[in-house]
Design a protein around this motif. Structure first.
Motif, PDB file in Angstrom:
ATOM      1  N   LYS A   1      28.257  92.759  62.143  1.00 47.11           N
ATOM      2  CA  LYS A   1      29.501  93.127  61.465  1.00 47.11           C
ATOM      3  C   LYS A   1      30.618  92.163  61.835  1.00 47.11           C
ATOM      4  CE  LYS A   1      32.742  96.973  60.922  1.00 47.11           C
ATOM      5  NZ  LYS A   1      33.086  98.339  61.360  1.00 47.11           N
ATOM      6  N   ASP A   2      30.720  91.835  63.140  1.00 47.20           N
ATOM      7  CA  ASP A   2      31.759  90.901  63.596  1.00 47.20           C
ATOM      8  C   ASP A   2      31.567  89.520  62.974  1.00 47.20           C
ATOM      9  OD1 ASP A   2      32.756  92.933  65.141  1.00 47.20           O
ATOM     10  OD2 ASP A   2      31.796  92.259  67.002  1.00 47.20           O
ATOM     11  N   VAL A   3      30.305  89.094  62.893  1.00 46.65           N
ATOM     12  CA  VAL A   3      30.013  87.776  62.298  1.00 46.65           C
ATOM     13  C   VAL A   3      30.425  87.748  60.836  1.00 46.65           C
ATOM     14  CG1 VAL A   3      28.141  86.234  61.602  1.00 46.65           C
ATOM     15  CG2 VAL A   3      28.172  87.186  63.905  1.00 46.65           C
ATOM     16  N   GLU A   4      30.109  88.837  60.114  1.00 49.87           N
ATOM     17  CA  GLU A   4      30.453  88.903  58.688  1.00 49.87           C
ATOM     18  C   GLU A   4      31.966  88.920  58.493  1.00 49.87           C
ATOM     19  OE1 GLU A   4      29.453  88.722  54.790  1.00 49.87           O
ATOM     20  OE2 GLU A   4      28.086  88.662  56.508  1.00 49.87           O
ATOM     21  N   GLU A   5      32.668  89.671  59.347  1.00 49.23           N
ATOM     22  CA  GLU A   5      34.129  89.715  59.247  1.00 49.23           C
ATOM     23  C   GLU A   5      34.743  88.352  59.555  1.00 49.23           C
ATOM     24  OE1 GLU A   5      35.412  92.786  61.860  1.00 49.23           O
ATOM     25  OE2 GLU A   5      34.847  94.425  60.499  1.00 49.23           O
ATOM     26  N   ALA A   6      34.201  87.665  60.578  1.00 49.27           N
ATOM     27  CA  ALA A   6      34.704  86.337  60.929  1.00 49.27           C
ATOM     28  C   ALA A   6      34.442  85.356  59.799  1.00 49.27           C
ATOM     29  CB  ALA A   6      34.052  85.858  62.219  1.00 49.27           C
ATOM     30  N   ARG A   7      33.257  85.458  59.173  1.00 49.05           N
ATOM     31  CA  ARG A   7      32.930  84.551  58.063  1.00 49.05           C
ATOM     32  C   ARG A   7      33.893  84.758  56.891  1.00 49.05           C
ATOM     33  NH1 ARG A   7      28.036  86.000  57.440  1.00 49.05           N
ATOM     34  NH2 ARG A   7      27.043  84.370  58.674  1.00 49.05           N
ATOM     35  N   ASN A   8      34.183  86.021  56.581  1.00 54.52           N
ATOM     36  CA  ASN A   8      35.120  86.303  55.490  1.00 54.52           C
ATOM     37  C   ASN A   8      36.528  85.824  55.834  1.00 54.52           C
ATOM     38  OD1 ASN A   8      33.058  87.541  54.051  1.00 54.52           O
ATOM     39  ND2 ASN A   8      33.534  89.584  54.831  1.00 54.52           N
ATOM     40  N   GLU A   9      36.920  86.015  57.100  1.00 53.31           N
ATOM     41  CA  GLU A   9      38.250  85.579  57.532  1.00 53.31           C
ATOM     42  C   GLU A   9      38.379  84.063  57.463  1.00 53.31           C
ATOM     43  OE1 GLU A   9      41.338  86.458  61.253  1.00 53.31           O
ATOM     44  OE2 GLU A   9      39.376  87.439  61.139  1.00 53.31           O
ATOM     45  N   ILE A  10      37.308  83.356  57.847  1.00 48.89           N
ATOM     46  CA  ILE A  10      37.321  81.887  57.792  1.00 48.89           C
ATOM     47  C   ILE A  10      37.417  81.416  56.348  1.00 48.89           C
ATOM     48  CG2 ILE A  10      35.886  79.840  58.152  1.00 48.89           C
ATOM     49  CD1 ILE A  10      34.872  81.164  60.730  1.00 48.89           C
ATOM     50  N   SER A  11      36.605  81.995  55.457  1.00 48.66           N
ATOM     51  CA  SER A  11      36.648  81.608  54.041  1.00 48.66           C
ATOM     52  C   SER A  11      38.020  81.869  53.442  1.00 48.66           C
ATOM     53  CB  SER A  11      35.578  82.379  53.253  1.00 48.66           C
ATOM     54  OG  SER A  11      34.291  81.979  53.637  1.00 48.66           O
ATOM     55  N   SER A  12      38.617  83.007  53.800  1.00 50.24           N
ATOM     56  CA  SER A  12      39.946  83.337  53.305  1.00 50.24           C
ATOM     57  C   SER A  12      40.989  82.335  53.796  1.00 50.24           C
ATOM     58  CB  SER A  12      40.317  84.754  53.744  1.00 50.24           C
ATOM     59  OG  SER A  12      41.632  85.075  53.338  1.00 50.24           O
ATOM     60  N   ALA A  13      40.874  81.937  55.072  1.00 51.53           N
ATOM     61  CA  ALA A  13      41.829  80.980  55.631  1.00 51.53           C
ATOM     62  C   ALA A  13      41.667  79.602  54.989  1.00 51.53           C
ATOM     63  CB  ALA A  13      41.638  80.881  57.147  1.00 51.53           C
ATOM     64  N   ILE A  14      40.435  79.183  54.708  1.00 50.46           N
ATOM     65  CA  ILE A  14      40.191  77.891  54.058  1.00 50.46           C
ATOM     66  C   ILE A  14      40.767  77.893  52.646  1.00 50.46           C
ATOM     67  CG2 ILE A  14      38.402  76.354  53.175  1.00 50.46           C
ATOM     68  CD1 ILE A  14      36.649  77.224  55.527  1.00 50.46           C
ATOM     69  N   THR A  15      40.534  78.995  51.912  1.00 50.77           N
ATOM     70  CA  THR A  15      41.083  79.114  50.562  1.00 50.77           C
ATOM     71  C   THR A  15      42.606  79.092  50.582  1.00 50.77           C
ATOM     72  OG1 THR A  15      39.148  80.427  49.915  1.00 50.77           O
ATOM     73  CG2 THR A  15      41.079  80.527  48.485  1.00 50.77           C
ATOM     74  N   LYS A  16      43.182  79.779  51.545  1.00 46.27           N
ATOM     75  CA  LYS A  16      44.634  79.825  51.681  1.00 46.27           C
ATOM     76  C   LYS A  16      45.202  78.454  52.010  1.00 46.27           C
ATOM     77  CE  LYS A  16      48.200  82.178  54.430  1.00 46.27           C
ATOM     78  NZ  LYS A  16      48.412  83.145  55.532  1.00 46.27           N
ATOM     79  N   GLN A  17      44.490  77.683  52.839  1.00 42.52           N
ATOM     80  CA  GLN A  17      44.958  76.345  53.209  1.00 42.52           C
ATOM     81  C   GLN A  17      44.983  75.420  51.997  1.00 42.52           C
ATOM     82  OE1 GLN A  17      42.977  73.348  53.758  1.00 42.52           O
ATOM     83  NE2 GLN A  17      44.377  72.164  55.024  1.00 42.52           N
ATOM     84  N   GLY A  18      43.993  75.560  51.116  1.00 40.21           N
ATOM     85  CA  GLY A  18      44.049  74.918  49.822  1.00 40.21           C
ATOM     86  C   GLY A  18      43.634  73.467  49.738  1.00 40.21           C
ATOM     87  N   ILE A  19      43.239  72.836  50.832  1.00 36.97           N
ATOM     88  CA  ILE A  19      42.840  71.426  50.794  1.00 36.97           C
ATOM     89  C   ILE A  19      41.366  71.275  51.132  1.00 36.97           C
ATOM     90  CG2 ILE A  19      43.244  69.124  51.747  1.00 36.97           C
ATOM     91  CD1 ILE A  19      46.113  69.925  52.290  1.00 36.97           C
ATOM     92  N   LEU A  20      40.940  71.845  52.237  1.00 35.84           N
ATOM     93  CA  LEU A  20      39.535  71.745  52.632  1.00 35.84           C
ATOM     94  C   LEU A  20      38.666  72.575  51.697  1.00 35.84           C
ATOM     95  CD1 LEU A  20      39.814  72.084  56.515  1.00 35.84           C
ATOM     96  CD2 LEU A  20      39.330  70.011  55.230  1.00 35.84           C
ATOM     97  N   PRO A  21      37.465  72.106  51.406  1.00 34.33           N
ATOM     98  CA  PRO A  21      36.559  72.895  50.566  1.00 34.33           C
ATOM     99  C   PRO A  21      35.935  74.040  51.370  1.00 34.33           C
ATOM    100  CG  PRO A  21      35.470  70.874  51.260  1.00 34.33           C
ATOM    101  CD  PRO A  21      36.877  70.783  51.766  1.00 34.33           C
ATOM    102  N   ASP A  22      35.700  75.153  50.704  1.00 33.64           N
ATOM    103  CA  ASP A  22      35.076  76.304  51.368  1.00 33.64           C
ATOM    104  C   ASP A  22      33.563  76.175  51.260  1.00 33.64           C
ATOM    105  OD1 ASP A  22      34.514  78.677  52.583  1.00 33.64           O
ATOM    106  OD2 ASP A  22      35.105  79.937  50.885  1.00 33.64           O
ATOM    107  N   ASN A  23      32.993  75.224  52.038  1.00 32.64           N
ATOM    108  CA  ASN A  23      31.538  75.041  52.052  1.00 32.64           C
ATOM    109  C   ASN A  23      31.001  75.287  53.459  1.00 32.64           C
ATOM    110  OD1 ASN A  23      32.150  72.736  53.552  1.00 32.64           O
ATOM    111  ND2 ASN A  23      31.969  71.379  51.792  1.00 32.64           N
ATOM    112  N   GLU A  24      29.675  75.226  53.594  1.00 36.94           N
ATOM    113  CA  GLU A  24      29.028  75.573  54.864  1.00 36.94           C
ATOM    114  C   GLU A  24      29.455  74.644  55.989  1.00 36.94           C
ATOM    115  OE1 GLU A  24      26.862  77.885  57.398  1.00 36.94           O
ATOM    116  OE2 GLU A  24      27.360  78.263  55.299  1.00 36.94           O
TER     117      GLU A  24
END
Length: 314
Positions: A174-197
């Motif tokens: 559960k913690d891993v999934e929440e961290a993964r979602n939080e990271i993807s959200s932060a990358i999208t919010k930053q707007g420059i880096l691509p949200d890839n693996e």
């Protein structure tokens, strides 16, 4: 003419039969020459033995046949070993009944000492009072129950540990999934880096390092740090590469995209300057306009930001 036709038909039939014989002979030859085996190299309890089969098998069936025969051989060997042990044990008991003194000496035991010990135990048992015998029986029963309770406690503890382990694994997932979602959200919010693996792995690795060192940072903070690191690395690489290597490094598609954007920007017509403003243009204004001209190689070397940002830096 009639006899000639019959002769021709006979020759044709003989020719067909000959062709059929050749085809059958070729098929038979192919079947014979097809790879087959009749011996298998088996491994039983670490010992290699060669087994000759009563018939040939195709090469592709070798592994299956080897496995089945090895299992059968091992089972047969275990049964033989069990039968041998049982036979030897019964033989020993029969020999012991016939001549116990000889066998005791054979195995390093003193027959007289053993007999004395046995007699002493019998005498001690006879001398015990009914109350003492009942107490010892009760003690034996208590010891048996205590052993059973200990086994039950051990089993319950194992079940509890298994339950905790599963809960911990579920919480970790559960913690891993929440961290993964939080990271993807932060990358999208930053707007420059691509949200890839790759980017997510970089962010997760750096975030873990911060957490291991007791630093409380957010995903947004880590994404910003990763972007800065990747930008600095790109700038350093682009500054070292020669001109002819830039396109190979970035790839033709990326290079063409950057060129297209640069040319489009360059082709934009300059904004007309009103007479009142043009009259007031100074030499310093002209120098600033010259500084704002963008060199594509310089933009590539910086590796981030927009063309306007580079103009401001210059």
């Amino acid at each position: 003419d009639s006899s000639g036709e019959e002769s021709s038909e006979d020759e044709s039939e003989e020719s067909d039969e000959s062709d059929n014989d050749e085809v059958l002979e070729e098929q038979t030859l192919n079947e014979v020459t097809k790879e087959s085996i009749k011996r298998l190299l088996l491994k039983i309890d670490g010992e290699e033995i060669e087994e000759e089969l009563p018939f040939e098998i195709p090469k592709e069936a070798e592994d299956y046949m080897k496995k089945q025969i090895q299992l059968a051989k091992v089972a047969q060997k275990r049964m033989q070993e069990k039968a041998t042990v049982e036979k030897n044990f019964h033989t020993f008991i029969e020999e012991f009944k016939k001549n116990p003194e000889f066998l005791m000496k054979e195995y390093g035991m003193d027959p007289e000492e053993w007999a004395e010990t046995l007699i002493e135990r019998q005498i001690e048992e006879l001398e015990k009072s009914p109350e003492q015998k009942a107490l010892e029986a009760k003690d034996r029963e208590s010891a048996k129950k205590e052993q059973e309770l200990a086994e039950m406690r051990r089993r319950l503890e194992e079940i509890e540990n298994e339950k905790k382990q599963k809960e911990m694994e579920a919480q970790h997932q559960k913690d891993v999934e929440e961290a993964r979602n939080e990271i993807s959200s932060a990358i999208t919010k930053q707007g420059i880096l691509p949200d890839n693996e790759f980017v997510r792995q970089q962010v997760a690795s750096l975030w873990y390092q911060y957490a291991s060192n007791g630093k409380n940072v957010t995903a947004d903070d880590v994404v910003t740090q990763v972007y800065q690191q990747m930008s600095e690395q790109m700038q350093e690489i682009m500054g070292i590469l020669p001109d002819e290597a830039i396109e190979k490094f970035l790839g033709k598609q990326t290079t063409e995209r950057v060129k297209k954007k640069f040319i489009t920007k360059k082709k934009e017509p300059p904004k007309p300057i009103s007479k009142q403003v043009s009259d007031g243009v100074t030499e310093n204004d002209i120098k600033r306009q010259e500084k704002a001209k963008i060199d594509m190689r310089e933009w590539l070397k910086h590796g981030s930001g927009t063309l306007a940002d580079l103009a401001k830096k210059k």
